[in-house]
Write an enzyme that holds these catalytic residues in place. Sequence first.
Site, PDB file in Angstrom:
ATOM      1  N   GLY A 692       0.821  -1.199   0.000  1.00 48.86           N
ATOM      2  CA  GLY A 692       0.000   0.000   0.000  1.00 48.86           C
ATOM      3  C   GLY A 692       0.853   1.247   0.000  1.00 48.86           C
ATOM      4  O   GLY A 692       2.076   1.194  -0.138  1.00 48.86           O
ATOM      5  N   GLY A 695       2.430   1.117   3.631  1.00 49.01           N
ATOM      6  CA  GLY A 695       2.798  -0.152   4.252  1.00 49.01           C
ATOM      7  C   GLY A 695       2.428  -1.325   3.365  1.00 49.01           C
ATOM      8  O   GLY A 695       1.971  -1.156   2.225  1.00 49.01           O
ATOM      9  N   GLY A 696       2.628  -2.506   3.897  1.00 51.05           N
ATOM     10  CA  GLY A 696       2.338  -3.711   3.141  1.00 51.05           C
ATOM     11  C   GLY A 696       1.226  -4.519   3.775  1.00 51.05           C
ATOM     12  O   GLY A 696       0.787  -4.259   4.893  1.00 51.05           O
ATOM     13  N   VAL A 697       0.771  -5.521   3.008  1.00 49.26           N
ATOM     14  CA  VAL A 697      -0.290  -6.416   3.436  1.00 49.26           C
ATOM     15  C   VAL A 697       0.285  -7.830   3.462  1.00 49.26           C
ATOM     16  O   VAL A 697       0.943  -8.255   2.503  1.00 49.26           O
ATOM     17  CB  VAL A 697      -1.510  -6.318   2.512  1.00 49.26           C
ATOM     18  N   LYS A 712      -2.398  -5.938   8.206  1.00 47.69           N
ATOM     19  CA  LYS A 712      -2.177  -4.687   7.474  1.00 47.69           C
ATOM     20  C   LYS A 712      -1.157  -3.870   8.253  1.00 47.69           C
ATOM     21  O   LYS A 712      -1.423  -3.398   9.346  1.00 47.69           O
ATOM     22  CB  LYS A 712      -3.501  -3.932   7.326  1.00 47.69           C
ATOM     23  N   ASP A 802     -18.450   4.606  -0.343  1.00 44.09           N
ATOM     24  CA  ASP A 802     -17.498   4.107  -1.345  1.00 44.09           C
ATOM     25  C   ASP A 802     -17.829   2.657  -1.701  1.00 44.09           C
ATOM     26  O   ASP A 802     -16.941   1.797  -1.716  1.00 44.09           O
ATOM     27  CB  ASP A 802     -16.071   4.218  -0.822  1.00 44.09           C
TER      28      ASP A 802
END
Length: 970
Positions: A692, A695-697, A712, A802
């Site tokens: 992201g 950061g990462g997942v 997350k 959304d």
Amino acid sequence: MSKVSGANETLQGALAPLSHMGGGGDATLLKDEGQVELPRGPGVLNVQVLPEEGHAHLQDLEGYKSMDPRQSESASTDVSEMLQHTASLDDPIQFTRVSTSSVTSNSSSDPRESGDTQETGSRRGCSTEEQAPAGAERVSGQDQDSWDVEEVVAEPRSGIDVTPVGDVTNSTIRASGRSAESTSHYLDEYSDTRYSSSSPSSGSRKLSTTIITPEKNVVAQALHCYADNYESPLNDLMSSGDERSSSVRETSFENASSDTNANLNGGRASTGESMRSPPPATGLPNGFVHTQASAPALPVLPAKSPFRAVQSPFSGTRKSRNSANLAELSLPRTSTSSASSMEQRKSRGGRMKVVLSSFVQNIRRNSQGEKRRSGTAMKISTPYNATHVHHVGVDSRTGEYTGLPEEWERLLASSGISKKEQQQHPQAVMDIVKFYQDVTGTSGEDKVFKTFNVSSTNACELSSSPSFKTPSLSSITRFEGSHEAYNSAYHSPMLQSPMGFHDPQHDEKFIPSRPAPRPPGGAAPKTDFTSPLAYDSQSATATPKNQRFSNQSSGFFSLARKATLNKNKQQLPPIPSAAAASAPITQPGSTANIPYIKPAENPVSAPSKSIPPSLPAVPTPPPPIEKDPPLRDLEREREREHSSAKQGQLALERKREEKRRRNQKLQAKLAEICSPGDPSKIYRNLVKIGQGASGGVYTAYEIGTNASVAIKQMNLEKQPKKELIINEILVMKGSRHNNIVNFIDSYLLKGDLWVIMEYMEGGSLTDVVTHCILTEGQIAAVSRETLRGLHFLHSKGVIHRDIKSDNILLSMDGNIKLTDFGFCAQINETNLKRTTMVGTPYWMAPEVVSRKEYGPKVDIWSLGIMIIEMIEGEPPYLNETPLRALYLIATNGTPKLKDADSLSPVLKRFLSWCLQVSPNDRATAMELLYDKFIVEVAEANASLAPLVKLARMKKLAEKMDADSDDNRTD
């Protein structure tokens, strides 16, 4: 008019009682008028009251010189003979100026017309009681008692000062600096003045006047007698004397001889007032003494100076040249009225008014002078930091837009909106322009227009569930509150509201839309999936939120749909934002830079800018004397720049300090929300499946239960809006529902936030709709599960805002859950509508595009667009530019289906109910749950499991194909 009072004594050999005269006396007096040469010095003598009926003419008196200007001959008898036995004094007599012009002008120049005959009888009756006896003994210089001399002083009522210059008859008495106006006002004020004459049979004429004594009965009798006879005809003849004591008016007697001065020696009664020696009076041939008394008579004390000083209103240069020969009269001062205190207050009040008026006028004059001086010295510099504000309008005759900035014109030209469309719907285009202005109007980090697919990373680079994506710069927002649990424990100003969410309108941004496939010939970079423990700073590179991730376990290849492949051919129009100058916008799926349009500078949006863009041009004047003003202007400009730089630096420091405090508060709040511990010791086999913006997942398995979870990981330093994270955590914590991605736990470790969530291994609905074709039963199943989750959120007062296929997650068995609550907002009874611009533009409701108030039904519109996405594989207007897409949403209303005839009437009815332009006609989540399409057509969730597996295989095949292409290129 003056009167002389003696204590039963008369002037020796000179003065005799005045004889009563008839009307003929006036004619006798008039014939000799005009032959008298009046003195030019300042003195006062009221000559009107002398020629009265029944009184002796003054010209017949021995030693008396008439003050009438028409009197041609002087008296035969000199006053020196009258006062030959009197002792001379050294001190001069105080004189005041005598004016007869005002007397004769106001009363009458002709005694026959003066009306004296009307006053004669009454005066005669009153004065006989007070006159001295005819046979009184003559006064010697040694035995003479005090003479009381009263002076009638005129005070102008109208404030008009009659100047004596140029008037030989102007000899009006002036006391204390006041000018005379008219004799007609004298006797009205001095109602206690008495004039009497002795018997006409007396051998010598004597001047007898009212005897002023401290005895109350005599004064009362005199006042009563005068009130009956003189008050009416003398109402207009009043004047004020000395301002400090106006109860007794003292008169001065002028000697008729210009070369002989008689001195009267007498005692002076002490009245309690300080006695001052009078200054020598010059300019008069004869002397006058002006004294006053305001207290009762007291025992006579030896007087050092027999006269009380009276300040002359004339300058020293106008004093009498004969002052050396003047004698001094010693006069006792007595009080005859009990109303002196009131007159004193009136006089003091008038004096105070004059002083205050003069003071105010001086202040006003000085202030006006300062204004004139400051006005001439002030100079206005040229403008600096000037900006041009555009006012966009529509020409009613031509239909074209006026006032559009140049970059906006190019934006409209590149947006695909033709001139004809602009003329057909000018208001819609205006709304679109405002839309762009709202989105790009913020400053700083928020001034990045990363709404659409503006990433240089290939869409097939990473695979992950959208629920693991962190909000990027393009998905930054605030909320008007938080969950009840959060609101009770945390009171950050940014997160407080009636329901807890803080959501200012200007921070809302678009959510990224569907990504395009990699461009032809482009190689997708390889991705290394590592554990978060070995994660370095380079893995936290900014990746747009709209990246579609595929599961690593998928080993099947598939091709994307044709409609999706066409998206790589379109380019975004230039975006007028300040961030475009520093970060060029790239086409989705490519690294090519798109030219940007430099926006107009707006100092309001950048208050920290301290130095103007350019200094005003300094002209070069030919004369050398004109070089100084430009230099001064430059100096002022430099000073302004320096001060502005300091102010800007201080503002920047304050902003940094505020940001630091806010981060500290957010860190403290996150520490309260998060659980202590190290997630790497609780979960095992962490595998990175996505990246992201901050950061990462990762996927992992919980130690002990072996349950699959999603982690997350976010670097808080790279997260510009930390309140978004808190908002998402709190919403998920308070939203335990089967159709909501469940929150498990959160940890704060070494500045990084770790959020543990339920893992949906099936991926997002986007993978299914882009790789598979859904039946109406499967579409109804997805709609049912989505409506259940929306109904739960709406019942909590939360608007998701959304809803799209990216935020619908599936499990391998076909279960559906909502995720990505970073943009959700809460409403309550006091705020049932919202006006913020948030969401993805292709799924936006018309009321959101038009900047109108909206409520929970915006999620129903987005559900209808998602149904079209499931039917056609993409939302409406996806191949259009974003600006044109917004224009079409605002103008077309309900979008049209490409193949509407292939759909069942039940589906078309359900879809029409969701896509009503008017929110009032649009259905609610509860109403749609009972619709026939949901109740009868919807299938079980298990029917979606094959689609999930097929979508994963196709996505993995695309990734493997991309890898093989990269190997061949190398």
